[in-house]
Design an enzyme around this catalytic site. Structure first.
Site, PDB file in Angstrom:
ATOM      1  N   HIS A 252       0.830  -1.207   0.000  1.00 15.63           N
ATOM      2  CA  HIS A 252       0.000   0.000   0.000  1.00 15.63           C
ATOM      3  C   HIS A 252       0.860   1.251   0.000  1.00 15.63           C
ATOM      4  CE1 HIS A 252       1.205  -0.268   4.217  1.00 15.63           C
ATOM      5  NE2 HIS A 252       0.895   1.018   4.307  1.00 15.63           N
ATOM      6  N   ARG A 318       6.356  -8.951  16.236  1.00 20.42           N
ATOM      7  CA  ARG A 318       6.930  -7.720  15.679  1.00 20.42           C
ATOM      8  C   ARG A 318       6.040  -6.551  16.065  1.00 20.42           C
ATOM      9  NH1 ARG A 318       6.352  -4.705  10.892  1.00 20.42           N
ATOM     10  NH2 ARG A 318       8.205  -3.401  10.538  1.00 20.42           N
TER      11      ARG A 318
HETATM   12  C1  LIG Z   1      -5.854   6.676   6.864  1.00 17.09           C
HETATM   13  C2  LIG Z   1      -5.371   5.475   7.149  1.00 17.09           C
HETATM   14  C3  LIG Z   1      -5.945   4.197   6.681  1.00 17.09           C
HETATM   15  C4  LIG Z   1      -4.882   3.170   7.152  1.00 17.09           C
HETATM   16  C5  LIG Z   1      -4.349   3.817   8.409  1.00 17.09           C
HETATM   17  C6  LIG Z   1      -4.153   5.248   7.970  1.00 17.09           C
HETATM   18  C7  LIG Z   1      -2.904   5.287   7.031  1.00 17.09           C
HETATM   19  C8  LIG Z   1      -2.519   3.907   6.487  1.00 17.09           C
HETATM   20  C9  LIG Z   1      -3.758   3.070   6.098  1.00 17.09           C
HETATM   21  C10 LIG Z   1      -3.509   1.544   5.938  1.00 17.09           C
HETATM   22  C11 LIG Z   1      -2.501   1.035   6.990  1.00 17.09           C
HETATM   23  C12 LIG Z   1      -2.986   1.147   4.522  1.00 17.09           C
HETATM   24  C13 LIG Z   1      -3.021  -0.385   4.352  1.00 17.09           C
HETATM   25  C14 LIG Z   1      -4.450  -0.930   4.559  1.00 17.09           C
HETATM   26  C15 LIG Z   1      -5.051  -0.553   5.946  1.00 17.09           C
HETATM   27  C16 LIG Z   1      -6.529  -0.982   5.931  1.00 17.09           C
HETATM   28  C17 LIG Z   1      -4.380  -1.360   7.080  1.00 17.09           C
HETATM   29  O1  LIG Z   1      -3.750  -2.415   6.789  1.00 17.09           O
HETATM   30  O2  LIG Z   1      -4.509  -0.980   8.261  1.00 17.09           O
HETATM   31  C18 LIG Z   1      -4.944   0.995   6.097  1.00 17.09           C
HETATM   32  C19 LIG Z   1      -5.391   1.723   7.375  1.00 17.09           C
HETATM   33  C20 LIG Z   1      -6.905   1.648   7.669  1.00 17.09           C
HETATM   34  O3  LIG Z   1      -7.753   1.853   6.775  1.00 17.09           O
HETATM   35  O4  LIG Z   1      -7.217   1.369   8.855  1.00 17.09           O
HETATM   36  O1  LIG Z   2       4.604  -2.103  10.530  1.00 17.56           O
HETATM   37  C1  LIG Z   2       5.241  -1.627   9.571  1.00 17.56           C
HETATM   38  O2  LIG Z   2       6.478  -1.719   9.460  1.00 17.56           O
HETATM   39  C2  LIG Z   2       4.483  -0.873   8.476  1.00 17.56           C
HETATM   40  C3  LIG Z   2       3.082  -0.509   8.905  1.00 17.56           C
HETATM   41  C4  LIG Z   2       2.418   0.376   7.871  1.00 17.56           C
HETATM   42  O3  LIG Z   2       2.863   0.539   6.744  1.00 17.56           O
HETATM   43  C5  LIG Z   2       1.189   1.095   8.250  1.00 17.56           C
HETATM   44  O4  LIG Z   2       0.671   0.851   9.380  1.00 17.56           O
HETATM   45  O5  LIG Z   2       0.753   1.933   7.387  1.00 17.56           O
HETATM   46 FE   LIG Z   3       1.903   2.216   5.700  1.00 17.77          FE
END
Ligand SMILES: C=C1C[C@]23C[C@H]1CC[C@H]2[C@]1(C)CCC[C@@](C)(C(=O)O)[C@H]1[C@@H]3C(=O)O
Ligand SMILES: O=C(O)CCC(=O)C(=O)O
Ligand SMILES: [Fe+2]
Length: 386
Positions: A252, A318
């Site tokens: 992402h 982690r």
């Molecule tokens: C605005 C946001 C949505 C997420 C948290 C913040 C910035 C990063 C986004 C995220 C981590 C990108 C990957 C997918 C996601 C769903 C996750 O894995 O948490 C995203 C976060 C979110 O929507 O909660």
């Molecule tokens: O845990 C990590 O190293 C990356 C996490 C991340 O990319 C996020 O929370 O948006």
């Molecule tokens: Fe991220």
């Protein structure tokens, strides 16, 4: 009471409705991610399996990102600052990722923030679920986002909360922890209050460095983000027997503006550069900085929103601490006039963080193409904003 995901996945559970699986719909009831329980079940539940394209192996090569000594921002040494800005510029033009050292954040505060990650995630499951993220919001607990999605579930637990720098209460985060998780988590709230204050100050210094690197007024982005709120997220990635079949966080770009991240010594953060996934070596004395979608728009596409992912480990837990810098919700995201060369095309229409955030929470699962899909969605629902 809640039902472990494994039991649910063997029943005819509808985790989402609608034709598009990536369209997050709220599921009924509490769906819980019990990693220990899942680990004892043998095969990885299908919900956690990721497509082979997302699992492409790391080349074992490490990213050679610049380590920028932030002391240059206080030294008054113009030449050192210009050199640092050049390092930032080259990295952000290519992949949107660099690390900063001599950042001024107390190592003891970072250590305390890690200690408090376990204060959260070692709580009993029903306690964590009592603070689960509400649909459409970001604050609260999430177990593998199992209540939002039903495929490509990330092997992680997260706890997120908002930080409003201009809040009249110096105890907004303490109050949030007390209300969400109880009086026992008051000290945890105090630690994260201090941590977010330190992150805010650091983010504004980095905004100055980014402005210098883009050749715009040094205070432009500092002023733009001064009154912004931010999102703090604690990530906890349990060990996983089938670590090669799932991901902690899928590929992402962060939809936010700037990310300030600290990863522990386990490693697992990777950046996609030159068609390869490159490992980011953990550096306890450094903080990872990556450009997000919103800052990419603020630079009119010059700086790359960093494409990254997080692997999980077979044997080790982690943890990562992630601070997402955001502008005030209703501010128009538009590149500075003096960044746009004569008759240079605007790459993105005006938008607000509020709308992009809502898109990621209610209409789209943030991935490698969030901003483009958001722009198309916004244009289809409203007249042009150019
Ligand atoms: C605005 C946001 C949505 C997420 C948290 C913040 C910035 C990063 C986004 C995220 C981590 C990108 C990957 C997918 C996601 C769903 C996750 O894995 O948490 C995203 C976060 C979110 O929507 O909660
Ligand atoms: O845990 C990590 O190293 C990356 C996490 C991340 O990319 C996020 O929370 O948006
Ligand atoms: Fe991220």
């Amino acid at each position: 009471m809640f039902r472990p995901l494994m039991e649910l996945s063997s029943s005819t559970l509808v985790l989402y409705s609608g034709s598009q699986p990536q369209e997050p719909k709220e599921a009924n009831g509490d769906i819980v991610f019990e990693s220990n329980f899942l680990q004892m079940q043998g095969d990885m539940p299908k919900e956690f399996l990721w497509p082979s394209g997302d699992l492409v192996n790391t080349t074992q090569e490490e990213l050679k990102e610049p380590l920028v000594d932030l002391g240059i921002m206080k030294s008054g040494d113009e030449k050192a600052m210009a050199n640092g800005a050049e390092l930032v510029r080259n990295a952000c033009l290519k992949h949107g990722f660099f690390q900063v050292v001599n950042h001024g954040v107390d190592p003891d505060l970072i250590h305390a923030a890690y200690h408090e990650i376990d204060s959260i995630f070692k709580l009993p499951t029903n306690k964590k679920l009592s603070a689960k993220r509400k649909p459409g919001g970001v604050s609260g607990y999430s177990g593998a986002h199992a209540d939002r999605y039903s495929s490509k579930l990330p092997w992680k637990e997260t706890f997120s909360f908002l930080y409003d720098h201009q809040s009249i209460s110096k105890f907004q985060i303490v109050d949030y922890f007390k209300s969400a998780l109880g009086e026992d988590l008051q000290q945890t709230g105090r630690v994260y209050q201090k941590y977010c204050e330190a992150m805010k100050e650091l983010s504004l210094v980095i905004m100055e460095l980014l402005a210098i690197s883009l050749g715009v007024d040094r205070l432009h982005y500092r002023k733009f983000f001064q009154d912004g709120d931010s999102i703090m997220r604690c990530n906890y990635y349990p060990p996983c027997n089938s670590a090669n079949l799932t991901l902690g966080t899928g590929p992402h770009t962060d939809p936010t503006s700037l990310t300030i991240l600290h990863q522990d010594q386990v490693g697992g953060l990777e950046v996609f550069v030159d068609n390869k996934w490159l490992a980011v070596r953990p550096r306890s004395e450094a903080l990872v900085i990556n450009i997000g979608d919103t800052f990419m728009a603020l630079s009119n596409g010059r700086y790359k929103s960093c494409l990254h992912r997080a692997l999980v480990d077979t044997y080790r837990e982690r943890r990562s601490l992630v601070y997402f810098v955001c502008p005030k919700e209703d501010k128009i995201v538009r590149p500075p006039e003096n960044l746009l060369c004569r008759n240079e095309e605007r790459k993105y229409p005006d938008f607000t963080w509020s709308n992009l955030f809502e898109f990621t929470q209610k209409h789209y699962r943030a991935d490698v193409a969030t901003l483009q899909n958001f722009i198309e969605w916004q244009c289809s629902s409203k007249p042009s904003h150019f």
